[in-house]
Design a protein around this motif. Structure first.
Motif, PDB file in Angstrom:
ATOM      1  N   PRO A  44       5.824 -18.410 -16.424  1.00 36.14           N
ATOM      2  CA  PRO A  44       5.522 -17.059 -16.776  1.00 36.14           C
ATOM      3  C   PRO A  44       4.220 -16.655 -16.461  1.00 36.14           C
ATOM      4  O   PRO A  44       3.782 -15.554 -16.208  1.00 36.14           O
ATOM      5  CB  PRO A  44       5.561 -17.239 -18.370  1.00 36.14           C
ATOM      6  N   GLY A  45       3.124 -17.574 -16.390  1.00 41.25           N
ATOM      7  CA  GLY A  45       1.640 -17.005 -16.034  1.00 41.25           C
ATOM      8  C   GLY A  45       1.509 -16.502 -14.487  1.00 41.25           C
ATOM      9  O   GLY A  45       2.354 -16.797 -13.885  1.00 41.25           O
ATOM     10  N   ALA A  46       0.575 -15.558 -14.536  1.00 33.36           N
ATOM     11  CA  ALA A  46       0.612 -14.451 -13.343  1.00 33.36           C
ATOM     12  C   ALA A  46       0.349 -15.534 -12.012  1.00 33.36           C
ATOM     13  O   ALA A  46       0.973 -15.144 -11.106  1.00 33.36           O
ATOM     14  CB  ALA A  46      -0.452 -13.446 -13.149  1.00 33.36           C
ATOM     15  N   ALA A  47      -0.740 -16.179 -12.435  1.00 38.39           N
ATOM     16  CA  ALA A  47      -1.099 -17.147 -10.996  1.00 38.39           C
ATOM     17  C   ALA A  47       0.070 -18.113 -10.633  1.00 38.39           C
ATOM     18  O   ALA A  47       0.500 -18.379  -9.416  1.00 38.39           O
ATOM     19  CB  ALA A  47      -2.523 -17.980 -11.441  1.00 38.39           C
ATOM     20  N   ARG A  50       2.732 -16.392  -8.992  1.00 36.17           N
ATOM     21  CA  ARG A  50       2.547 -15.962  -7.640  1.00 36.17           C
ATOM     22  C   ARG A  50       2.522 -17.292  -6.759  1.00 36.17           C
ATOM     23  O   ARG A  50       3.130 -16.894  -5.752  1.00 36.17           O
ATOM     24  CB  ARG A  50       0.871 -15.418  -7.421  1.00 36.17           C
ATOM     25  N   LEU A  51       2.159 -18.347  -6.996  1.00 38.72           N
ATOM     26  CA  LEU A  51       2.352 -19.535  -6.365  1.00 38.72           C
ATOM     27  C   LEU A  51       3.839 -19.903  -6.257  1.00 38.72           C
ATOM     28  O   LEU A  51       4.130 -20.004  -4.976  1.00 38.72           O
ATOM     29  CB  LEU A  51       1.645 -20.719  -6.886  1.00 38.72           C
ATOM     30  N   TRP A  52       4.559 -19.731  -7.153  1.00 42.91           N
ATOM     31  CA  TRP A  52       6.268 -20.123  -7.155  1.00 42.91           C
ATOM     32  C   TRP A  52       6.707 -18.930  -6.312  1.00 42.91           C
ATOM     33  O   TRP A  52       7.626 -19.531  -5.318  1.00 42.91           O
ATOM     34  CB  TRP A  52       6.667 -19.781  -8.482  1.00 42.91           C
ATOM     35  N   GLU A  53       6.482 -18.116  -6.315  1.00 40.25           N
ATOM     36  CA  GLU A  53       6.894 -16.775  -5.302  1.00 40.25           C
ATOM     37  C   GLU A  53       6.643 -16.892  -4.051  1.00 40.25           C
ATOM     38  O   GLU A  53       7.253 -16.870  -3.074  1.00 40.25           O
ATOM     39  CB  GLU A  53       6.505 -15.400  -5.984  1.00 40.25           C
ATOM     40  N   THR A  54       5.438 -17.294  -3.731  1.00 39.50           N
ATOM     41  CA  THR A  54       4.933 -17.538  -2.615  1.00 39.50           C
ATOM     42  C   THR A  54       5.504 -18.738  -1.589  1.00 39.50           C
ATOM     43  O   THR A  54       6.157 -18.767  -0.561  1.00 39.50           O
ATOM     44  CB  THR A  54       3.348 -17.851  -2.427  1.00 39.50           C
TER      45      THR A  54
END
Length: 139
Positions: A44-47, A50-54
């Motif tokens: 759930p954390g934003a950072a 973002r890493l997961w999605e990248t």
């Protein structure tokens, strides 16, 4: 045999279902008898998200490998990703599996998920280990 498999499947679900509450990346645990699966999703954390999605944009299903590879190499447990580009791991143990092995699997799974949930460092460890193995194979 059928009754034993049913009992072991129930035990496996009892041991693995709490992982949904303990780890942010575990979305679901499901099974029928000894056919079992665990599904992962972004934290759930934003950072971290973002890493997961990248990473997932470049290699869908990579998080599952952060679990299956250490399960095999560190714990000698063979399970596999349920399909191409999926973050679902399946396990299909022998119908004659003993309770102690179910408990060993559940313990190893929790240990491996805890390490994988520390996503940036887990991804770096995975990359380094995979690269080192590839280099040894090429020699």
């Amino acid at each position: 045999l059928v009754a034993h498999a049913e009992r072991m499947g129930v035990l496996l679900l009892e041991l693995a279902t709490p992982l949904v509450e303990r780890y942010e990346v575990v979305r679901d645990v499901r099974g029928l008898g000894l056919m079992w699966a665990i599904e992962f999703g972004p934290p759930p954390g934003a950072a971290a998200r973002r890493l997961w999605e990248t990473v997932e944009a470049r290699q869908p299903g990579l998080f599952s490998q952060l679990v299956t590879v250490p399960l095999f190499h560190d714990h000698h447990i063979l399970c596999q990703v349920a399909g191409h580009h999926m973050n679902v791991i399946k396990a299909l143990p022998a119908l004659t599996i003993e309770e102690s092995e179910i408990r060993r699997f559940a313990s190893a799974l929790e240990h491996t998920i805890a390490a994988a949930e520390r996503y940036p460092s887990a991804l770096a460890r995975f990359g380094l280990r995979t690269g080192a193995r590839a280099a040894r194979i090429r020699r």
